[in-house]
Design a protein around this motif. Sequence first.
Motif, short mmCIF file in Angstrom:
data_model
loop_
_atom_site.label_atom_id
_atom_site.label_comp_id
_atom_site.label_asym_id
_atom_site.label_seq_id
_atom_site.Cartn_x
_atom_site.Cartn_y
_atom_site.Cartn_z
N GLN A 115 118.89 60.16 92.13
CA GLN A 115 118.84 58.95 91.31
C GLN A 115 118.18 59.19 89.97
OE1 GLN A 115 116.90 56.01 93.71
NE2 GLN A 115 118.71 55.62 94.99
N SER A 116 117.33 60.20 89.88
CA SER A 116 116.65 60.48 88.61
C SER A 116 117.50 61.29 87.65
CB SER A 116 115.32 61.23 88.89
OG SER A 116 115.59 62.51 89.46
N TRP A 117 118.64 61.81 88.11
CA TRP A 117 119.51 62.58 87.22
C TRP A 117 120.16 61.67 86.19
CZ3 TRP A 117 122.61 66.20 91.05
CH2 TRP A 117 121.70 67.08 91.66
N SER A 118 120.45 62.25 85.05
CA SER A 118 121.13 61.50 84.00
C SER A 118 122.59 61.28 84.37
CB SER A 118 121.04 62.25 82.66
OG SER A 118 121.82 63.44 82.72
N LEU A 119 123.17 60.24 83.78
CA LEU A 119 124.58 59.95 84.05
C LEU A 119 125.47 61.09 83.56
CD1 LEU A 119 126.70 58.00 85.07
CD2 LEU A 119 126.66 56.85 82.85
N ARG A 120 125.09 61.74 82.46
CA ARG A 120 125.87 62.88 81.96
C ARG A 120 125.95 63.97 83.02
NH1 ARG A 120 123.51 60.74 77.56
NH2 ARG A 120 124.68 60.70 75.60
N LEU A 121 124.79 64.28 83.62
CA LEU A 121 124.75 65.33 84.62
C LEU A 121 125.54 64.93 85.86
CD1 LEU A 121 123.69 68.08 85.42
CD2 LEU A 121 121.59 67.00 86.23
N LYS A 122 125.43 63.67 86.27
CA LYS A 122 126.19 63.22 87.44
C LYS A 122 127.68 63.30 87.19
CE LYS A 122 122.62 60.03 89.10
NZ LYS A 122 122.28 58.60 89.34
N LEU A 123 128.12 62.85 85.99
CA LEU A 123 129.54 62.93 85.68
C LEU A 123 130.02 64.38 85.62
CD1 LEU A 123 129.86 60.17 82.92
CD2 LEU A 123 130.73 60.08 85.26
N THR A 124 129.18 65.25 85.01
CA THR A 124 129.56 66.66 84.90
C THR A 124 129.68 67.30 86.28
OG1 THR A 124 128.46 66.81 82.75
CG2 THR A 124 128.93 68.88 83.89
N LEU A 125 128.69 67.04 87.14
CA LEU A 125 128.73 67.63 88.48
C LEU A 125 129.90 67.08 89.29
CD1 LEU A 125 124.94 67.75 89.42
CD2 LEU A 125 126.41 69.61 88.66
#
Length: 444
Positions: free
Chosen positions: A7-17
């Motif tokens: 939950q602490s990850w950025s949306l950019r990182l979540k989308l990239t992953l």
Amino acid sequence: MGRWGLQSWSLRLKLTLGYALVFALTILLGAVGVYFTARSSLTASLDQTLRETATVARASVETQKGRSFFAPQLKASSDLSIELLSASGRLLASVGRDEDTSPPFALGFVSFEEQRVFTQDVGSGLYLRISRPSDTLSHLLETLARILLVGSVLMIGVACAAGYSLADRALRPVDAVARTAAAIAGRGDYRERVPALAGHDEMARLTNTVNAMLDQLEHTIEREKQFARIAAHELRTPLTVLKGRLELTLERPRDAAAYQKALAGMQGRVDALMTLSESLLALARSDAPVQLEPVELAAGVIAATEQLSDAAQRASKRIHLSLSESWIEAEPDGLQRVLMNLMENALKYGTGEVVDVRVEQQSCTVRSGGAGPKQEDWARLLQPFERGSGVQSTPGSGLGLALVSALTQRWNARVQPQWSSEQFSVQVQFAAAQQTADQTKTPH
């Protein structure tokens, strides 16, 4: 712990992953498909070679004096082994490469110790066994697997970088919206706007929508600030007068009749203040969610007429009704206030002895004598605390038409003034309502 970390990850990182995971699965499935397709194709080619060799060898089998052998003309390449076997698997004849080990005796194709073996029944209790080394095929498939693995890793890495770049570029407008919202919350400057984007994609619509929302917010705040200033000013005058009368009354002793007269005057001021407060409260509630329901318009006019009977007597006027049944979509309490405000204005500012009220086809028309307000002043009179010229001596708060305008806008109704040389009328056109079966008709 893992859930909170995610939950602490950025949306950019979540989308990239997420993009990388989908891409990696696609690439890996494609690589596996290519590998098995290539292996199947190469194995089929090798098997076809063994089958063609078996056809040639079968034609070269000869039998003399109970002994079976190959014709001398049969030759085999150095990597091929052609064997003639008995039903028990005993070697009867061979051509080509000598085998160090004996493959298992089984019909059809089998793989055995880096060899591809094909065994075929040629009749008369004889069997042909053709074998060929498959190490070249194995090395080729290993090389292909390494190429696919390295290529997949490189493609996934490039895809991750490209995915992060695209996610970053796509989310920049969201960052701009967040920064603007933070600036407004921090500094209270609601005039700031998000930089607009060209085009009609989702992010362009987002920035345009946010800017439109901020425009509406600014308009609402400015309207509320202006409303509060004007309301404070309008309340201050009667409160000041009331305070002055109290101080004057308490300045020296008086008899009971003088106190009663002073209190009666102050009661009138208090009544005016209560009327003004109720109008302000009704105007403030005009922004509440709309709850429309079917209402019988003629019945509302009759109820408003009964409440204004005393006001009509004081003005030496009468209200003439011409009614027909008409169901509309409105809010009952708000409709009553609209009708009373229009009829009260006609009683206060109209000339002549009769105020005519007509209900027909989802509309209500209030007509009175006189020229009415100036046409160029009408738009201004629909604003709070605005009054027409020449009526300042007549008691009033300037909220009547403002309430009519605000409430009818909530119901998608239209207010249409009409001027003539001797009469002025205001017509309100409502939306029709579907009368339900359990609604009773009001007789007129």
